[in-house]
Design a protein around this motif. Sequence first.
Motif, PDB file in Angstrom:
ATOM      1  N   SER A   3       0.969  -1.232  -0.072  1.00  0.00           N
ATOM      2  CA  SER A   3      -0.123  -0.059  -0.287  1.00  0.00           C
ATOM      3  C   SER A   3       0.980   1.318  -0.147  1.00  0.00           C
ATOM      4  CB  SER A   3      -0.541  -0.103   1.415  1.00  0.00           C
ATOM      5  OG  SER A   3      -1.527   1.612   1.312  1.00  0.00           O
ATOM      6  N   GLY A   4       2.179   1.496   0.659  1.00  0.00           N
ATOM      7  CA  GLY A   4       2.622   2.638   0.917  1.00  0.00           C
ATOM      8  C   GLY A   4       3.981   2.670  -0.343  1.00  0.00           C
ATOM      9  N   LEU A   5       4.089   1.500  -0.604  1.00  0.00           N
ATOM     10  CA  LEU A   5       4.643   1.493  -2.403  1.00  0.00           C
ATOM     11  C   LEU A   5       3.971   2.616  -2.949  1.00  0.00           C
ATOM     12  CD1 LEU A   5       6.972  -2.268  -2.175  1.00  0.00           C
ATOM     13  CD2 LEU A   5       7.669   0.564  -1.391  1.00  0.00           C
ATOM     14  N   TYR A   6       2.933   1.479  -3.452  1.00  0.00           N
ATOM     15  CA  TYR A   6       1.596   2.278  -4.015  1.00  0.00           C
ATOM     16  C   TYR A   6       1.276   3.596  -4.264  1.00  0.00           C
ATOM     17  CZ  TYR A   6      -2.490   2.962  -6.167  1.00  0.00           C
ATOM     18  OH  TYR A   6      -3.692   4.080  -7.217  1.00  0.00           O
ATOM     19  N   SER A   7       1.306   4.117  -2.761  1.00  0.00           N
ATOM     20  CA  SER A   7       0.924   5.307  -2.639  1.00  0.00           C
ATOM     21  C   SER A   7       1.948   6.285  -2.897  1.00  0.00           C
ATOM     22  CB  SER A   7       0.714   5.793  -1.430  1.00  0.00           C
ATOM     23  OG  SER A   7      -0.291   5.285  -0.632  1.00  0.00           O
ATOM     24  N   ILE A   8       2.884   6.280  -2.613  1.00  0.00           N
ATOM     25  CA  ILE A   8       4.826   6.576  -2.967  1.00  0.00           C
ATOM     26  C   ILE A   8       4.668   7.354  -4.293  1.00  0.00           C
ATOM     27  CG2 ILE A   8       6.819   6.914  -3.020  1.00  0.00           C
ATOM     28  CD1 ILE A   8       6.612   5.305  -0.113  1.00  0.00           C
ATOM     29  N   ASN A   9       4.570   5.931  -5.465  1.00  0.00           N
ATOM     30  CA  ASN A   9       5.400   5.394  -6.255  1.00  0.00           C
ATOM     31  C   ASN A   9       4.223   6.391  -7.942  1.00  0.00           C
ATOM     32  OD1 ASN A   9       7.431   4.054  -7.110  1.00  0.00           O
ATOM     33  ND2 ASN A   9       6.803   2.922  -5.600  1.00  0.00           N
ATOM     34  N   GLN A  10       2.816   6.149  -7.151  1.00  0.00           N
ATOM     35  CA  GLN A  10       1.605   6.757  -8.143  1.00  0.00           C
ATOM     36  C   GLN A  10       0.954   8.076  -7.046  1.00  0.00           C
ATOM     37  OE1 GLN A  10       0.630   5.045 -11.410  1.00  0.00           O
ATOM     38  NE2 GLN A  10       3.026   4.624 -10.924  1.00  0.00           N
ATOM     39  N   LYS A  11       1.741   8.832  -6.309  1.00  0.00           N
ATOM     40  CA  LYS A  11       1.571   9.828  -5.802  1.00  0.00           C
ATOM     41  C   LYS A  11       0.364   9.892  -5.567  1.00  0.00           C
ATOM     42  CE  LYS A  11       5.248  12.368  -7.564  1.00  0.00           C
ATOM     43  NZ  LYS A  11       5.857  11.571  -8.678  1.00  0.00           N
ATOM     44  N   ASN A  12      -0.213   8.805  -5.120  1.00  0.00           N
ATOM     45  CA  ASN A  12      -1.922   8.409  -4.293  1.00  0.00           C
ATOM     46  C   ASN A  12      -2.008   9.190  -2.848  1.00  0.00           C
ATOM     47  OD1 ASN A  12      -4.229   8.065  -4.442  1.00  0.00           O
ATOM     48  ND2 ASN A  12      -4.293   5.449  -4.572  1.00  0.00           N
ATOM     49  N   THR A  13      -2.948  10.204  -2.617  1.00  0.00           N
ATOM     50  CA  THR A  13      -3.173  10.517  -1.466  1.00  0.00           C
ATOM     51  C   THR A  13      -4.265   9.662  -0.541  1.00  0.00           C
ATOM     52  OG1 THR A  13      -3.546  12.772  -2.189  1.00  0.00           O
ATOM     53  CG2 THR A  13      -1.359  12.641  -1.827  1.00  0.00           C
ATOM     54  N   ALA A  14      -5.372   9.414  -1.634  1.00  0.00           N
ATOM     55  CA  ALA A  14      -6.353   9.277  -1.582  1.00  0.00           C
ATOM     56  C   ALA A  14      -6.506   8.074   0.269  1.00  0.00           C
ATOM     57  CB  ALA A  14      -7.378   8.121  -2.368  1.00  0.00           C
ATOM     58  N   PRO A  15      -6.836   8.053   1.297  1.00  0.00           N
ATOM     59  CA  PRO A  15      -6.991   7.063   1.947  1.00  0.00           C
ATOM     60  C   PRO A  15      -6.759   5.457   1.321  1.00  0.00           C
ATOM     61  CG  PRO A  15      -8.812   8.328   2.185  1.00  0.00           C
ATOM     62  CD  PRO A  15      -8.249   8.564   1.112  1.00  0.00           C
ATOM     63  N   SER A  16      -6.475   4.945   1.920  1.00  0.00           N
ATOM     64  CA  SER A  16      -5.447   3.204   1.938  1.00  0.00           C
ATOM     65  C   SER A  16      -5.851   2.398   2.999  1.00  0.00           C
ATOM     66  CB  SER A  16      -4.640   2.989   1.429  1.00  0.00           C
ATOM     67  OG  SER A  16      -4.298   2.033   0.874  1.00  0.00           O
ATOM     68  N   THR A  17      -6.326   1.336   2.918  1.00  0.00           N
ATOM     69  CA  THR A  17      -6.429   0.419   4.175  1.00  0.00           C
ATOM     70  C   THR A  17      -6.227  -1.166   3.283  1.00  0.00           C
ATOM     71  OG1 THR A  17      -9.007   1.651   4.465  1.00  0.00           O
ATOM     72  CG2 THR A  17      -8.484  -0.296   6.089  1.00  0.00           C
ATOM     73  N   VAL A  18      -5.570  -1.926   4.995  1.00  0.00           N
ATOM     74  CA  VAL A  18      -4.406  -2.765   4.390  1.00  0.00           C
ATOM     75  C   VAL A  18      -5.829  -3.747   5.231  1.00  0.00           C
ATOM     76  CG1 VAL A  18      -3.069  -4.351   5.080  1.00  0.00           C
ATOM     77  CG2 VAL A  18      -2.748  -2.520   4.025  1.00  0.00           C
ATOM     78  N   VAL A  19      -6.455  -5.407   4.526  1.00  0.00           N
ATOM     79  CA  VAL A  19      -7.325  -6.179   5.227  1.00  0.00           C
ATOM     80  C   VAL A  19      -6.505  -7.950   5.392  1.00  0.00           C
ATOM     81  CG1 VAL A  19      -9.992  -7.621   5.248  1.00  0.00           C
ATOM     82  CG2 VAL A  19      -9.305  -4.671   5.395  1.00  0.00           C
ATOM     83  N   THR A  20      -6.239  -8.175   6.847  1.00  0.00           N
ATOM     84  CA  THR A  20      -5.998  -9.906   6.711  1.00  0.00           C
ATOM     85  C   THR A  20      -7.244 -10.295   7.924  1.00  0.00           C
ATOM     86  OG1 THR A  20      -4.457 -10.969   6.688  1.00  0.00           O
ATOM     87  CG2 THR A  20      -4.716  -9.362   8.492  1.00  0.00           C
ATOM     88  N   SER A  21      -7.494 -11.399   6.994  1.00  0.00           N
ATOM     89  CA  SER A  21      -8.279 -12.315   7.991  1.00  0.00           C
ATOM     90  C   SER A  21      -7.954 -13.673   7.342  1.00  0.00           C
ATOM     91  CB  SER A  21      -9.474 -12.020   7.865  1.00  0.00           C
ATOM     92  OG  SER A  21     -10.992 -12.825   8.294  1.00  0.00           O
ATOM     93  N   GLY A  22      -7.238 -14.370   8.455  1.00  0.00           N
ATOM     94  CA  GLY A  22      -7.066 -15.726   7.538  1.00  0.00           C
ATOM     95  C   GLY A  22      -7.227 -15.748   6.444  1.00  0.00           C
ATOM     96  N   ARG A  23      -7.417 -17.341   6.037  1.00  0.00           N
ATOM     97  CA  ARG A  23      -8.403 -18.088   4.782  1.00  0.00           C
ATOM     98  C   ARG A  23      -9.928 -17.022   4.634  1.00  0.00           C
ATOM     99  NH1 ARG A  23      -9.487 -24.426   6.457  1.00  0.00           N
ATOM    100  NH2 ARG A  23     -10.621 -23.512   4.684  1.00  0.00           N
ATOM    101  N   ASN A  24     -10.500 -16.316   5.310  1.00  0.00           N
ATOM    102  CA  ASN A  24     -11.111 -15.739   4.266  1.00  0.00           C
ATOM    103  C   ASN A  24     -10.424 -14.070   4.213  1.00  0.00           C
ATOM    104  OD1 ASN A  24     -12.672 -17.317   4.241  1.00  0.00           O
ATOM    105  ND2 ASN A  24     -13.303 -17.022   6.816  1.00  0.00           N
ATOM    106  N   SER A  25      -9.113 -13.675   3.626  1.00  0.00           N
ATOM    107  CA  SER A  25      -8.755 -12.355   3.928  1.00  0.00           C
ATOM    108  C   SER A  25      -9.157 -10.921   2.431  1.00  0.00           C
ATOM    109  CB  SER A  25      -7.374 -12.283   3.253  1.00  0.00           C
ATOM    110  OG  SER A  25      -6.889 -13.642   4.837  1.00  0.00           O
ATOM    111  N   LEU A  26      -9.147 -12.227   1.362  1.00  0.00           N
ATOM    112  CA  LEU A  26      -9.912 -11.751   0.545  1.00  0.00           C
ATOM    113  C   LEU A  26     -11.618 -10.800   0.489  1.00  0.00           C
ATOM    114  CD1 LEU A  26      -9.688 -11.010  -2.696  1.00  0.00           C
ATOM    115  CD2 LEU A  26      -9.963 -13.253  -3.662  1.00  0.00           C
ATOM    116  N   ALA A  27     -12.329 -12.172   0.922  1.00  0.00           N
ATOM    117  CA  ALA A  27     -13.801 -11.977   1.003  1.00  0.00           C
ATOM    118  C   ALA A  27     -14.269 -10.568   1.859  1.00  0.00           C
ATOM    119  CB  ALA A  27     -14.269 -13.159   2.384  1.00  0.00           C
ATOM    120  N   MET A  28     -12.879 -10.761   3.085  1.00  0.00           N
ATOM    121  CA  MET A  28     -13.630  -9.809   4.065  1.00  0.00           C
ATOM    122  C   MET A  28     -12.568  -8.332   3.538  1.00  0.00           C
ATOM    123  SD  MET A  28     -14.630 -10.990   6.616  1.00  0.00           S
ATOM    124  CE  MET A  28     -15.576 -12.273   5.296  1.00  0.00           C
TER     125      MET A  28
END
Length: 227
Positions: free
Chosen positions: A100-125
């Motif tokens: 997320s940080g590398l993308y924001s820096i390299n593409q100059k994206n200042t919009a909010p970014s969130t990181v989600v992890t939830s075991g095997r269901n991470s993509l669904a969450m």
Amino acid sequence: MDAVFKIENWTSWNSTINDGVAATPQLPEIPPMQRRRFSFLSKMALRVILDILPNPRAIRSVFSSRHGELHRTLDLLLELTQGSPLSPAKFSQSVYNTSSGLYSINQKNTAPSTVVTSGRNSLAMAFVEAISQSICYQEKVLLVYVDEPLPEIYKAYADEQEELAAFACILSAAEFGWHAKLIADDDSSLKSPRHLASQLIAALSKSEDYFELELEAQKWIWDLKDE
């Protein structure tokens, strides 16, 4: 989760395997001095992002991974056991929000970014979070999911058929489009299903109007609702 949304565009990246070694994602868009510090996971994330958003754009984003930068973290732990000094570059990019940080820096994206992890269901969450943000802010959201199989030292603890996975899409909440919902499935907890991202990529590639994906103790049902 019971929501309706549209996917404006989506992409995935699959590595070719030669002699048991996965080919590294190519990132000619990133200056060499920057990309040489990227982990394999970060390179996968940037590759699918740049494929779907080749030009810099301010857009909310949700990143997700089950294991995150575990390979890099393990390298650091092994260096500690050997009494070696830790690499500042590795240490600074060993967290879940590295991509997320590398993308924001390299593409100059200042919009909010969130990181989600939830075991095997991470993509669904991650979808739950992205759709919720789209509903709340009435904006399109970039969703990025990347993951790697566990390092060899942790293989005995794997509870699913692990694979390299890289997926990205731009979605928005809508009245028509994909209707996705999670329902209980007690039998699924007894299985070792294919990686969820691989299931989703395969289903979307077939362009079907209805499919079911296996999660941990749940099913994820997708049904296309036309206007």
